[in-house]
Design a protein around this motif. Structure first.
Motif: not given
Length: 409
Positions: A58-61, A146-147, A180-187, A189-200
């Protein structure tokens, strides 16, 4: 916490060059501390069952804070915009028409979701629109973060949100570790909300579902999973199947407006006080509890808010947000606009006129954003600059008076 922060790019959240430069000027010093924070936080992650491999992936790079996260954390339109501006930007010809198109496209899935969770499809479409413009926001340059980096930035630099960010970061790491998702795909919002319907992340852990049957709760790439997850969140938080979110109402002359916001009343109680639906139709659910609200002040539209309005606030704890979801859902379903006028103090532009105003501002060199009809922070800054140059009151309002002056310039 809102599932944050939907429409950030559409509303033209721009970084002021001076602000970014000032923030980056201290990065060389801050990065060493930030990298140490990331190293030290592994002990917390490990206590929560996170492997070293997951943590490193997750923290690579990640070497420095994300300054855009801090900029965006200070701009939350749910709490800064006027209610009419907030609605204007979200309930548009496009969001209504696109919602109706997607209603048809995903009919099979909505049939399944409604049967399983009892949440109206138009409410889910409205959430999808307001959170990510039906997923379009997720594809725009610089719109997602990057979450791991975003939440670590908040934990390290934002005292108000540090505890929240640490909790969400641990949960995000678990999501990657669970596959559920790869480290690269873990993207997100600024607050960590994810996906089409923005789940923290913690909400994802609690309510995300796999409805398309591929073995993953994929809110990032599967609209059916994202919509079903939103429905599950609402159901688990008390959504009442078959009941509306609220009614626009008209109060009689001399009505005691101090009753606004008070609990303990039912629709039939308000009827006895002379309160009527603005469209003249009868109320349904007359025995249900309701709360009277004047979102724009007592000289603007009034609403009786039902239980489902407050369930929507579990998604984002702001009245403007819940009102926007409810109203957009009604418009997608084919109902009309809000009938009473907001106390704007100016004659507003319609959808087509907002596009025209942006084109004029770009032509004149005041605006360099997208021509999308959404009057966000970038458009308002351009309007104010034009108004100052034209000797007008620099209020930033997208008014008919402004458009007339733009046409002549």
């Amino acid at each position: 916490m809102g599932k944050a922060m939907q429409f950030m790019n559409t509303l033209k959240i721009g970084l002021a060059a001076a602000g970014v430069s000032a923030m980056l000027a201290g990065t060389a010093y801050a990065d060493a501390g930030f990298r140490k924070w990331i190293s030290d936080f592994y002990s917390v992650a490990a206590k929560n069952g996170i492997s070293r491999n997951t943590y490193n992936s997750v923290f690579e790079g990640v070497r420095q804070i994300d300054p855009l996260v801090l900029e965006r954390a200070n701009y939350q339109p749910e709490f800064t915009s006027k209610v009419w501006d907030y609605l204007d930007a979200r309930v548009t010809k496009f969001t209504i028409a696109e919602g109706q198109r997607l209603r048809r496209k995903y009919k099979r899935w909505f049939d399944v979701i409604e049967k399983r969770f009892g949440v109206d499809r138009d409410i889910l479409l409205a959430i999808w629109s307001i959170e990510t413009i039906y997923g379009d926001y997720l594809t725009r340059p610089n719109s997602t973060h990057h979450i791991g980096q975003a939440l670590a930035t908040l934990a390290y630099k934002d005292r108000r949100r540090s505890k929240y960010a640490r909790t969400q970061l641990v949960s995000a790491l678990k999501i990657v570790q669970n596959g559920d998702i790869s480290a690269k795909g873990l993207r997100g919002s600024w607050a960590g909300a994810m996906g089409h319907t923005q789940f923290i992340p913690t909400s994802y852990q609690a309510w995300a579902v796999d409805i398309d049957g591929d073995g993953r709760r994929d809110v990032w790439n599967s609209p059916p999973d994202a919509l079903a997850s939103a429905a599950n969140l609402l159901r688990k938080n008390g959504w009442v199947n078959g009941q509306t979110w609220g009614y626009e109402v008209v109060v009689p002359k001399g009505f005691n407006t101090k009753l606004a916001g008070r609990d303990g009343y039912k629709i039939r109680d308000f009827e006895k006080m002379g309160v009527k639906r603005a469209n003249g139709r009868p109320f349904r659910n007359r025995g249900s509890k309701a709360v009277l609200k004047f979102p724009g002040g007592t000289n603007g539209p009034a609403f009786l808010m039902m239980r489902n309005f407050y369930v929507l606030k579990r998604y984002n704890n702001a009245d403007k947000y819940a009102l926007a979801v409810g109203h957009l859902a009604d418009r997608i379903a084919g109902y009309g606009p809000i009938i009473q006028q907001w106390p704007r103090g100016y004659v507003p532009l319609n959808d087509d006129e907002r596009f025209e105003a942006q084109k004029h501002l770009k032509r004149l060199g005041f605006y360099d954003g997208e021509i999308d009809g959404n009057i966000g922070s970038g458009s308002r800054a351009a309007i104010r600059e034009f108004q100052e140059r034209a000797g007008m009151k620099a209020d930033g309002n997208p008014s008919r008076k402004l458009l007339k002056r733009l046409r002549k310039s």
